[in-house]
Design an enzyme around this catalytic site. Sequence first.
Site: not given
Length: 427
Positions: A113-115
């Site tokens: 994931a990445k934000g």
Amino acid sequence: MSYIEPAPIVDKDNPLDSMMSRFDEAVRLLGIDEEMYYILKVPARQVVVGLPITMDNGKIKVFEGYRVIHSNILGPAKGGIRFAPDVNLDEIKALAAWMTWKCAVVDIPYGGAKGGIACNPREMSAGEMERLVRTYTNAMLSVFGPDRDIPAPDMGTGPREMAWLMDEYSKAYGMTINAVVTGKPLVLGGSLGRVEATGRGVMVCTMTGLEKLRINPYKATCAVQGFGNVGSHAANLLDERGVKILAISDLSGAYYCQKGIDIAKAMEYSAKNNNSLEGIDKAFGYDKISNEELLTLQVDVLVPAAKEDVIDEEIAKKLQCRLIVEGANGPTVADADPIINEKGIMAVPDILANAGGVTVSYFEWVQNRLGYKWTLERINRRSDRIMKDAFDRVYQTSLDYKVSLRIAAYIVAIDKVAKTYKYRGGY
Ligand code: NAD
């Protein structure tokens, strides 16, 4: 079985496009079919939120925040949160995919994931940052979770922001849930060894690579680009193991010493000098060289640990090292790969070489869930084993498929995720 044509490299100097071209090559070699290709490529979830924040001047400003879960096939998703002015959904999507392959290659039970939030942390007060992190966390309450998606720091964020995130999430659930995020301060359940973890993984990959190449570490020489978190710890740990570091560099320039740089002193110098090596040539009698000279020095090992896209085709043609260990993400452009391979240089790719950081983040999560703290000795022993095993797996795969370590790393990662998906099944 249908085969997928490689996606055209849209921008050959874009590290994310470079990553995709290598992904496509590994997919082709594995003979992955079209359905599975899209299962592996398309993100599982993309969330975009508007974040209204009252700034210190009393005015409300709305920021855009993102969280992309690329894959949760192997387990809860894992990936950092980036605060930078140019953050956008496309970049976050690609970085989330990168995390999927990184976790899979070292065999930790996480998806990717990445934000991110498009903002400029340098221009924001601590109060504004805190309100932004807390509002973002609130907006992501149904996304984050110790069994769903576990954020961590990335560019522009650090332990302070992770502490606010953990606190806001815990408040919403009425209990302390520290396993929701990693990279926390030690007192909040952060892990020993996290600070030097990525550099330590680089060291393990270097030592293992030297062993495969039958180079005695006590006779080996090395150049390290970048003297921040990854580069300085990698240099220090290699120095402790007898490797002579002939050159180091940071934004202020590159520095060379034929007898070997004193890394402990250089770290002390940089810490006292606002994290800069500026002036170290005069202080210790080192030679100042150009960035290109550092990259193309005649050394056994080159550790690019600064930024992306530094080894392009031109630099690749001039390389004189025998082993490259990629501390940074995406330091080699895809077009340089064939040149490096033709020269017989062993290149340990980023998704393997710098995975020591996410490995110790995983240990932080494990310790939080156990409600127990491990000693530094245990953390180092276990992370060294994970890195060494991953290196050996990738090395064996490179022999089996007769490909570079880079493509082998993608093969290992993609194969693991695809096989796991097949066992879990879908509708
Ligand atoms: P950092 O900000 O602590 O250090 C970066 C260093 O590179 C600094 O010394 C800076 O002066 C230097 N630098 C920047 N541009 C340069 C240039 N053009 N020439 C020479 N030196 C230059 O960052 P970091 O955490 O050490 O990260 C470095 C790289 O490693 C990045 O690509 C990052 O994405 C990657 N990485 C970091 C971690 C981690 O745990 N910190 C984990 C995985 C990957």
